[in-house]
Design an enzyme around this catalytic site. Structure first.
Site, PDB file in Angstrom:
ATOM      1  N   LYS A  11      -7.675   4.694   3.396  1.00 34.07           N
ATOM      2  CA  LYS A  11      -7.391   4.373   4.708  1.00 34.07           C
ATOM      3  C   LYS A  11      -6.337   5.304   5.313  1.00 34.07           C
ATOM      4  CE  LYS A  11      -2.899   3.185   3.957  1.00 34.07           C
ATOM      5  NZ  LYS A  11      -1.821   3.989   4.539  1.00 34.07           N
ATOM      6  N   PRO A  96      -6.810  11.318  -3.193  1.00 29.29           N
ATOM      7  CA  PRO A  96      -5.399  11.860  -3.879  1.00 29.29           C
ATOM      8  C   PRO A  96      -4.553  10.663  -3.883  1.00 29.29           C
ATOM      9  CG  PRO A  96      -6.064  13.195  -1.783  1.00 29.29           C
ATOM     10  CD  PRO A  96      -6.927  12.178  -1.727  1.00 29.29           C
ATOM     11  N   ALA A  99      -0.337   9.792  -1.410  1.00 31.40           N
ATOM     12  CA  ALA A  99      -0.657  10.642  -0.007  1.00 31.40           C
ATOM     13  C   ALA A  99      -0.680   9.683   1.260  1.00 31.40           C
ATOM     14  CB  ALA A  99      -2.371  10.919  -0.049  1.00 31.40           C
ATOM     15  N   LEU A 101      -2.946   7.291   1.823  1.00 35.63           N
ATOM     16  CA  LEU A 101      -4.169   7.130   2.089  1.00 35.63           C
ATOM     17  C   LEU A 101      -4.645   5.779   1.230  1.00 35.63           C
ATOM     18  CD1 LEU A 101      -5.725  10.815   1.548  1.00 35.63           C
ATOM     19  CD2 LEU A 101      -5.177   9.467   3.736  1.00 35.63           C
ATOM     20  N   GLY A 103      -4.973   5.085  -1.873  1.00 34.31           N
ATOM     21  CA  GLY A 103      -5.802   5.067  -3.055  1.00 34.31           C
ATOM     22  C   GLY A 103      -5.865   3.969  -4.053  1.00 34.31           C
ATOM     23  N   GLY A 104      -4.637   3.663  -4.539  1.00 33.63           N
ATOM     24  CA  GLY A 104      -4.599   2.607  -5.453  1.00 33.63           C
ATOM     25  C   GLY A 104      -5.025   1.363  -5.035  1.00 33.63           C
ATOM     26  N   SER A 105      -4.715   1.085  -3.637  1.00 35.28           N
ATOM     27  CA  SER A 105      -4.814  -0.090  -2.947  1.00 35.28           C
ATOM     28  C   SER A 105      -6.420  -0.376  -2.684  1.00 35.28           C
ATOM     29  CB  SER A 105      -4.238  -0.196  -1.748  1.00 35.28           C
ATOM     30  OG  SER A 105      -2.740   0.037  -1.653  1.00 35.28           O
ATOM     31  N   ASP A 138      -1.067  -2.838   1.081  1.00 36.37           N
ATOM     32  CA  ASP A 138      -2.419  -2.396   1.671  1.00 36.37           C
ATOM     33  C   ASP A 138      -3.672  -2.918   1.374  1.00 36.37           C
ATOM     34  OD1 ASP A 138      -0.569  -0.745   3.320  1.00 36.37           O
ATOM     35  OD2 ASP A 138      -0.667   1.090   2.078  1.00 36.37           O
TER      36      ASP A 138
HETATM   37  O1  C5P Z   1       3.699  -3.425  -1.507  1.00 38.72           O
HETATM   38  P1  C5P Z   1       3.741  -1.875  -2.285  1.00 38.72           P
HETATM   39  O2  C5P Z   1       3.702  -1.783  -3.548  1.00 38.72           O
HETATM   40  O3  C5P Z   1       2.631  -0.846  -1.500  1.00 38.72           O
HETATM   41  O4  C5P Z   1       5.025  -1.119  -1.454  1.00 38.72           O
HETATM   42  C1  C5P Z   1       5.538  -0.086  -2.174  1.00 38.72           C
HETATM   43  C2  C5P Z   1       7.049   0.060  -1.613  1.00 38.72           C
HETATM   44  O5  C5P Z   1       7.076   0.246  -0.187  1.00 38.72           O
HETATM   45  C3  C5P Z   1       7.977  -1.354  -1.781  1.00 38.72           C
HETATM   46  O6  C5P Z   1       8.507  -1.582  -2.914  1.00 38.72           O
HETATM   47  C4  C5P Z   1       8.964  -1.372  -0.714  1.00 38.72           C
HETATM   48  O7  C5P Z   1      10.159  -0.538  -1.140  1.00 38.72           O
HETATM   49  C5  C5P Z   1       8.171  -0.428   0.471  1.00 38.72           C
HETATM   50  N1  C5P Z   1       7.679  -1.233   1.335  1.00 38.72           N
HETATM   51  C6  C5P Z   1       8.251  -2.138   2.419  1.00 38.72           C
HETATM   52  N2  C5P Z   1       7.797  -2.626   3.309  1.00 38.72           N
HETATM   53  C7  C5P Z   1       6.390  -2.755   3.381  1.00 38.72           C
HETATM   54  C8  C5P Z   1       5.732  -2.143   2.466  1.00 38.72           C
HETATM   55  C9  C5P Z   1       6.157  -1.404   1.662  1.00 38.72           C
HETATM   56  O8  C5P Z   1       9.496  -1.872   2.297  1.00 38.72           O
HETATM   57  N3  C5P Z   1       5.784  -3.483   4.399  1.00 38.72           N
END
Ligand code: C5P
Length: 285
Positions: A11, A96, A99, A101, A103-105, A138
């Site tokens: 994405k 990558p 990034a 992008l 990837g993991g999501s 994501d």
């Molecule tokens: O949900 P995810 O694991 O992708 O998010 C990674 C980190 O990014 C979270 O631990 C948080 O610190 C931050 N984050 C946030 N607000 C969001 C998405 C992510 O603060 N809407």
């Protein structure tokens, strides 16, 4: 035993605004997200009769319960009330990491979609997106794909008119970005330039690619660009080659540009790929 194949698309964020920090530590966002044809391949084989395994062709990717794909499989089987009797997951990685992008999501989303298809669609797309939200912010968008207005942590989604046909050139510089750290920085920063979401929706509705490109805006871009001058050097190549618009994706460090000319996309790739081996041409999906 049947092996299911599911593509996992990267994405990019066409817009990204950080609205507020929430009591749970996450941030409320508003972002138009877009899937592009840069993809990982996911192969799922349920019923191996052996302990779960995850294989990935790229080094440095965790191949156990830390991987979002593994977590997605767990929440799927819990929610569907099914026991796969062993599961092998194989990931061919092209997107990558670190990034912006997704990837993991997108791997996690592909696991949800692939398993749901394999078992005859026991869950709706909405249920799959809700499960995705438990795995990562994501993931709900990656379950759905296309051109989507995402709000909240990303779980509130409204599909938009698809982005007109175009070419993306995506460039991943070597430096990694810590997403939580970047959110902490934005909490202290004065956000001067925010996306014009009304204008972006209008441009998409009118299928006006150049207007879409004028309205690309990611509040994280100035914060990261200020620390890493490299991003401006890449953007200068985008500009010189006549791209319509460019910016960093998500929390970076990948940057992308959009052009409606294949020759321009090829020229940009040629100019950047020796310094940046992780340079890709992609189309909207
Ligand atoms: O949900 P995810 O694991 O992708 O998010 C990674 C980190 O990014 C979270 O631990 C948080 O610190 C931050 N984050 C946030 N607000 C969001 C998405 C992510 O603060 N809407």
């Amino acid at each position: 035993m049947t092996t299911v194949f599911e593509p996992a698309y990267a994405k990019v964020n066409l817009t990204l605004d950080v609205l507020r920090k929430r009591a749970d530590g996450y941030h409320d966002l508003k972002s138009v997200m877009q899937t592009v044809s840069l993809q990982d391949d996911i192969f799922l084989t349920p019923g191996t009769g052996k302990p779960w395994s995850l294989l990935c062709d790229k080094e440095g990717i965790p191949c156990d319960g830390r991987n979002l794909a593994w977590k997605a499989a767990q929440v799927f089987f819990d929610a569907a009330g099914l026991d796969p009797d062993g599961l092998e997951m194989r990931i061919v990685k092209r997107i990558p990491s670190q990034a912006g992008l997704g990837g993991g999501s997108s791997d996690a989303a592909a696991v949800l979609r692939g398993l749901n298809r394999h078992y005859g669609m026991p869950l709706t797309m909405e249920q799959l997106a809700d499960l995705g939200a438990q795995v990562g912010s994501d993931v709900p968008f990656c379950v759905l794909g296309g051109t989507v207005m995402c709000e909240g942590r990303g779980e509130r989604m409204r599909p938009l008119r698809p982005l007109p046909d175009c070419f993306f050139v995506v460039v991943k510089p070597e430096f990694p970005i810590s997403t939580p750290e970047l959110f902490r920085k934005i909490d202290d920063a004065d956000i001067v330039l925010r996306p014009d979401h009304e204008g972006m929706e209008d441009a998409l509705e009118r299928a006006a690619l150049s207007k879409v490109c004028e309205r690309l805006c990611n509040v994280f871009d100035p914060v990261v660009s200020q620390e890493h001058g490299e991003l401006d050097q890449i953007k200068a190549v985008f500009a010189r080659c006549g791209a319509l618009g460019w910016q960093m994706s998500g929390s970076g460090s990948a940057v992308y540009c959009i052009t409606n000319r294949q020759e321009a996309a090829e020229q940009i790739r040629q100019e950047l790929s020796s310094a940046y081996p992780q340079t890709f041409i992609a189309k909207p999906v």
